[in-house]
Structure formats: C-alpha cells, structure tokens
Design a protein around this motif. Structure first.
Motif, PDB file in Angstrom:
ATOM      1  N   ILE A 138       6.003  37.745 -70.797  1.00  0.00           N
ATOM      2  CA  ILE A 138       6.683  39.195 -71.603  1.00  0.00           C
ATOM      3  C   ILE A 138       6.857  39.008 -73.495  1.00  0.00           C
ATOM      4  CG2 ILE A 138       7.980  40.880 -71.564  1.00  0.00           C
ATOM      5  CD1 ILE A 138       7.515  40.682 -68.447  1.00  0.00           C
ATOM      6  N   LEU A 139       6.294  39.154 -74.425  1.00  0.00           N
ATOM      7  CA  LEU A 139       6.530  39.322 -75.860  1.00  0.00           C
ATOM      8  C   LEU A 139       7.333  40.529 -76.132  1.00  0.00           C
ATOM      9  CD1 LEU A 139       4.538  38.017 -79.474  1.00  0.00           C
ATOM     10  CD2 LEU A 139       5.919  39.972 -78.719  1.00  0.00           C
ATOM     11  N   ILE A 140       8.438  40.595 -76.182  1.00  0.00           N
ATOM     12  CA  ILE A 140       9.034  41.946 -77.014  1.00  0.00           C
ATOM     13  C   ILE A 140       9.411  41.512 -78.948  1.00  0.00           C
ATOM     14  CG2 ILE A 140      10.809  43.023 -76.909  1.00  0.00           C
ATOM     15  CD1 ILE A 140      11.198  42.302 -73.701  1.00  0.00           C
TER      16      ILE A 140
ATOM     17  N   GLY B  60      -7.315  36.740 -67.685  1.00  0.00           N
ATOM     18  CA  GLY B  60      -6.246  35.480 -67.659  1.00  0.00           C
ATOM     19  C   GLY B  60      -6.036  35.358 -68.940  1.00  0.00           C
ATOM     20  N   ARG B  61      -5.434  35.899 -69.872  1.00  0.00           N
ATOM     21  CA  ARG B  61      -5.805  35.742 -71.106  1.00  0.00           C
ATOM     22  C   ARG B  61      -4.511  36.583 -72.487  1.00  0.00           C
ATOM     23  NH1 ARG B  61     -10.625  36.580 -74.620  1.00  0.00           N
ATOM     24  NH2 ARG B  61     -11.445  37.189 -73.130  1.00  0.00           N
ATOM     25  N   LEU B  62      -4.519  37.964 -71.231  1.00  0.00           N
ATOM     26  CA  LEU B  62      -3.080  38.691 -72.179  1.00  0.00           C
ATOM     27  C   LEU B  62      -1.738  38.349 -72.094  1.00  0.00           C
ATOM     28  CD1 LEU B  62      -2.507  41.762 -72.772  1.00  0.00           C
ATOM     29  CD2 LEU B  62      -1.850  41.413 -70.066  1.00  0.00           C
ATOM     30  N   ASP B  63      -1.062  38.603 -73.344  1.00  0.00           N
ATOM     31  CA  ASP B  63      -0.310  38.177 -73.513  1.00  0.00           C
ATOM     32  C   ASP B  63       0.609  40.002 -73.865  1.00  0.00           C
ATOM     33  OD1 ASP B  63       0.106  35.161 -73.512  1.00  0.00           O
ATOM     34  OD2 ASP B  63       0.026  35.023 -75.741  1.00  0.00           O
ATOM     35  N   PHE B  64       1.915  40.101 -72.614  1.00  0.00           N
ATOM     36  CA  PHE B  64       2.325  41.412 -72.593  1.00  0.00           C
ATOM     37  C   PHE B  64       3.092  41.876 -73.723  1.00  0.00           C
ATOM     38  CE2 PHE B  64       4.571  44.913 -70.483  1.00  0.00           C
ATOM     39  CZ  PHE B  64       3.768  45.418 -71.125  1.00  0.00           C
ATOM     40  N   GLY B  65       3.268  42.416 -74.663  1.00  0.00           N
ATOM     41  CA  GLY B  65       3.684  42.846 -76.203  1.00  0.00           C
ATOM     42  C   GLY B  65       4.322  44.378 -75.786  1.00  0.00           C
TER      43      GLY B  65
ATOM     44  N   ARG C 296     -12.340  33.247 -75.691  1.00  0.00           N
ATOM     45  CA  ARG C 296     -10.811  32.005 -75.510  1.00  0.00           C
ATOM     46  C   ARG C 296      -9.605  32.378 -75.649  1.00  0.00           C
ATOM     47  NH1 ARG C 296      -9.261  29.270 -79.712  1.00  0.00           N
ATOM     48  NH2 ARG C 296     -10.254  30.830 -80.828  1.00  0.00           N
ATOM     49  N   LEU C 297      -9.782  33.713 -76.814  1.00  0.00           N
ATOM     50  CA  LEU C 297      -8.566  33.637 -77.506  1.00  0.00           C
ATOM     51  C   LEU C 297      -7.307  34.166 -76.469  1.00  0.00           C
ATOM     52  CD1 LEU C 297     -10.191  35.633 -80.740  1.00  0.00           C
ATOM     53  CD2 LEU C 297      -8.456  33.357 -80.840  1.00  0.00           C
ATOM     54  N   ARG C 298      -6.409  33.728 -76.991  1.00  0.00           N
ATOM     55  CA  ARG C 298      -5.253  34.767 -75.934  1.00  0.00           C
ATOM     56  C   ARG C 298      -5.272  36.418 -77.247  1.00  0.00           C
ATOM     57  NH1 ARG C 298      -3.082  33.518 -71.899  1.00  0.00           N
ATOM     58  NH2 ARG C 298      -1.403  34.523 -71.761  1.00  0.00           N
ATOM     59  N   LEU C 299      -4.224  36.983 -76.296  1.00  0.00           N
ATOM     60  CA  LEU C 299      -4.990  38.758 -77.136  1.00  0.00           C
ATOM     61  C   LEU C 299      -3.874  39.258 -76.469  1.00  0.00           C
ATOM     62  CD1 LEU C 299      -6.334  40.155 -74.408  1.00  0.00           C
ATOM     63  CD2 LEU C 299      -8.135  38.988 -75.341  1.00  0.00           C
ATOM     64  N   GLY C 300      -3.670  40.636 -77.861  1.00  0.00           N
ATOM     65  CA  GLY C 300      -2.275  41.202 -76.996  1.00  0.00           C
ATOM     66  C   GLY C 300      -1.905  42.065 -78.284  1.00  0.00           C
ATOM     67  N   VAL C 301      -1.480  43.387 -77.597  1.00  0.00           N
ATOM     68  CA  VAL C 301      -1.201  44.184 -78.321  1.00  0.00           C
ATOM     69  C   VAL C 301       0.955  44.195 -78.911  1.00  0.00           C
ATOM     70  CG1 VAL C 301      -0.231  47.137 -78.946  1.00  0.00           C
ATOM     71  CG2 VAL C 301      -1.982  46.393 -77.150  1.00  0.00           C
ATOM     72  N   LEU C 302       0.317  44.095 -80.393  1.00  0.00           N
ATOM     73  CA  LEU C 302       2.139  43.295 -81.238  1.00  0.00           C
ATOM     74  C   LEU C 302       2.337  45.057 -82.191  1.00  0.00           C
ATOM     75  CD1 LEU C 302       3.146  41.061 -81.473  1.00  0.00           C
ATOM     76  CD2 LEU C 302       2.185  40.423 -83.979  1.00  0.00           C
ATOM     77  N   VAL C 303       3.613  45.931 -81.254  1.00  0.00           N
ATOM     78  CA  VAL C 303       3.549  45.147 -79.471  1.00  0.00           C
ATOM     79  C   VAL C 303       3.588  46.822 -79.511  1.00  0.00           C
ATOM     80  CG1 VAL C 303       5.526  43.793 -79.753  1.00  0.00           C
ATOM     81  CG2 VAL C 303       6.440  46.110 -79.840  1.00  0.00           C
ATOM     82  N   THR C 304       2.968  47.297 -78.109  1.00  0.00           N
ATOM     83  CA  THR C 304       3.396  48.318 -77.075  1.00  0.00           C
ATOM     84  C   THR C 304       4.232  48.958 -77.713  1.00  0.00           C
ATOM     85  OG1 THR C 304       1.940  46.890 -75.763  1.00  0.00           O
ATOM     86  CG2 THR C 304       2.867  49.321 -74.943  1.00  0.00           C
TER      87      THR C 304
END
Length: 291
Positions: free
Chosen positions: A184-186, A103-108, A72-80
């Motif tokens: 896209i998270l910057i 389809g749960r990625l937030d792209f950091g 369930r969790l959205r997930l990502g790298v804070l930040v790449t």
C-alpha cells in the motif's frame, strides 16, 4: 544522512493529452529494461494541464490493459483518488489488476485532488461526484484503507460501520495474488494524511520540488510512526520527480538530493509527447548517472 541502499527507479506516464498507443509503446519498452522497476499512471477524469477539453483515460481500466501487455514491471496508480470509488469497489478493482498482472500491483491511494486546483476540482462536478472538505476526505481515506485491507485478507464476511463508510456482509473473493496483500502506497504531504500513512502505508510518496519541505515532511512521518510504536524505516520513502528532456542535469540533481534525503523509490514523470526510445533515454541519461 545519505543511505547506501540502491534506489529503485520507475516512470510515470500521465494518461492525459496522449494516445493509448503512445503509453503502451513506452510501457512495453520499459518492461524490457531491468533498471526501470516500476511504472505508474495518475487518477484524474479530466485534464489538469494542457487543453482542458483534451483526452484523459480512466486510470484503473488503463492499468489493467497495460498489466496484460507487460510481464516484469511493478505497476500502479500514483495515486488513486479515494474520492472517486467506494473502497469495497476499489478493493475489487485492485484485486483484479493484481491477478491480471500476476502479482505486480503496488496499490497507490490518496485523499484525492487538491481543493485549490480548479482544473482538478471541476472533474467531480462533471461526473456527479461529491467533493467534501479535507477533514472528511482524510477520515474517509483512513477508513478506506482499513476496509480494503480487510477485504484482501479476511476469509469470512464482515460488517463495517465507520463514520464515512458502511458495509454489510463485505467479502472479497478472489483474493490478490500477493500475500498478505499488495503493498500500500499512500501519497500526500499534509500532517493529517501523514498520520494515515503512519498507520497504513508500506510506501509513502510525495511530489518533489522543495527538497527542504520534503525532508521536513519525512521527519514528521518519523514522529508519527514513533507515536504509534511503528518503525519509521518500515515505510519506504517514495518521491515523484518531473523529467526534463532538454535539461537532464536538473533531473539528475533532483534525484541526487532525493536519494541523499533517504528516498529509495524514485518515480520519474515523463512529459508527453514521448520521444522515441524514451525509456532507454531515461535509463542512460538519468538512472545510470545516478547509481
């Protein structure tokens, strides 16, 4: 001005000075708690705190494993760190994680480590990676965001010849699950990075601490958005706040200050070692108290 929209809360577990099983335990627990909506790792190759010779896991590899163990969790790298991987390779890695996660990625993504942080700087030399000046790094980030988005969305091969990146016959297949592409998270705070945020980001993240500076940076982002004709409200404001297990009131106050300043995406950094049932504790002591 205070906002009325309910903030979303997530956790960040730095994959350093800990065991894989400890992180997996926390993420699995968080995955069962709806109040925790997202979870994050960081992107360093060596410790930036604690024992300089301690363990640190590669963020994207670990993220893919955690994606397979959560639902369930959205997930990502804070930040790449954009300094670590060529953008086309990073686009492929991120697509893979988006597919693994359903389809749960937030792209950091961000410029990379601060030049003035000696423990962050050493990991580049230790891995044979160049460390260019800030102007080069920001320009590279802007081009990387363009390349990555095109690889995620374009149906035909393309060439790209920028100042920092050159690709011939670039093409991404498969595409991410999320369309048109993962959010896209910057992350960053410098004026130069904020111009990249205005152009490319769906979310903007900044470390908390000095809330007055955070507010000033957010206003500067508003200005940069206006200059290019973008609605500033189209960029979700995200903030990273460290958690104090011993003094939850301090973290509660920081959450209140951030939400009053219009930050709707709250990432709570969990220090290791992680207490038993830490995700439930975060929910009861921090999130529930802030809604």
């Amino acid at each position: 001005m205070p906002h009325t929209l309910r903030p979303s809360f997530g956790i960040m577990t730095a994959p350093s000075q800990v065991d894989y099983r400890d992180i997996l335990r926390v993420w699995r627990e968080a995955d069962t708690i709806p109040a925790i909506e997202h979870a994050w790792l960081f992107d360093h190759l060596m410790p930036i705190g604690g024992d300089p010779d301690g363990p640190t896991y590669e963020g994207w590899t670990l993220l893919s494993a955690l994606a397979a163990h959560t639902r369930r969790l959205r997930l990502g790298v804070l930040v790449t760190s954009n300094r670590f991987r060529p953008p086309a390779m990073l686009a492929k890695i991120a697509t893979t994680v988006d597919i693994v996660s359903g389809g749960r990625l937030d792209f950091g993504i961000g410029v990379g480590s601060r030049p003035g942080h000696p423990l962050a700087r050493r990991e580049y030399a230790a891995h044979g990676l160049p460390f260019h000046d800030s102007a080069h790094a920001v320009g590279s980030l802007a081009e990387a965001c363009t390349v990555i988005r095109r690889l995620w969305t374009e149906e035909e091969p393309f060439d790209f010849h920028g100042t920092h990146h050159h690709l011939t016959g670039a093409f991404g297949n498969p595409k991410p699950v999320q369309r048109p592409h993962p959010p896209i998270l910057i992350g960053g705070r410098s004026a130069a990075t904020l111009r990249v945020v205005a152009e490319h980001a769906d979310l903007w993240n900044i470390p908390g601490g000095d809330i007055d500076d955070v507010v000033r940076r957010s206003a500067l982002l508003d200005r940069y958005c206006a200059e290019i004709g973008r609605d500033p409200a189209s960029i979700t404001r995200s903030i990273f706040l460290p958690v104090s297990y011993d003094r939850p009131g301090v973290t509660q106050d920081a959450i209140g200050d951030a939400t009053d300043a219009g930050f709707r995406h709250i990432v709570l950094g969990l220090p290791a070692p992680y207490p038993a049932d830490v995700a439930r504790w975060v929910t009861d002591e921090l999130i529930s108290m802030s809604l």
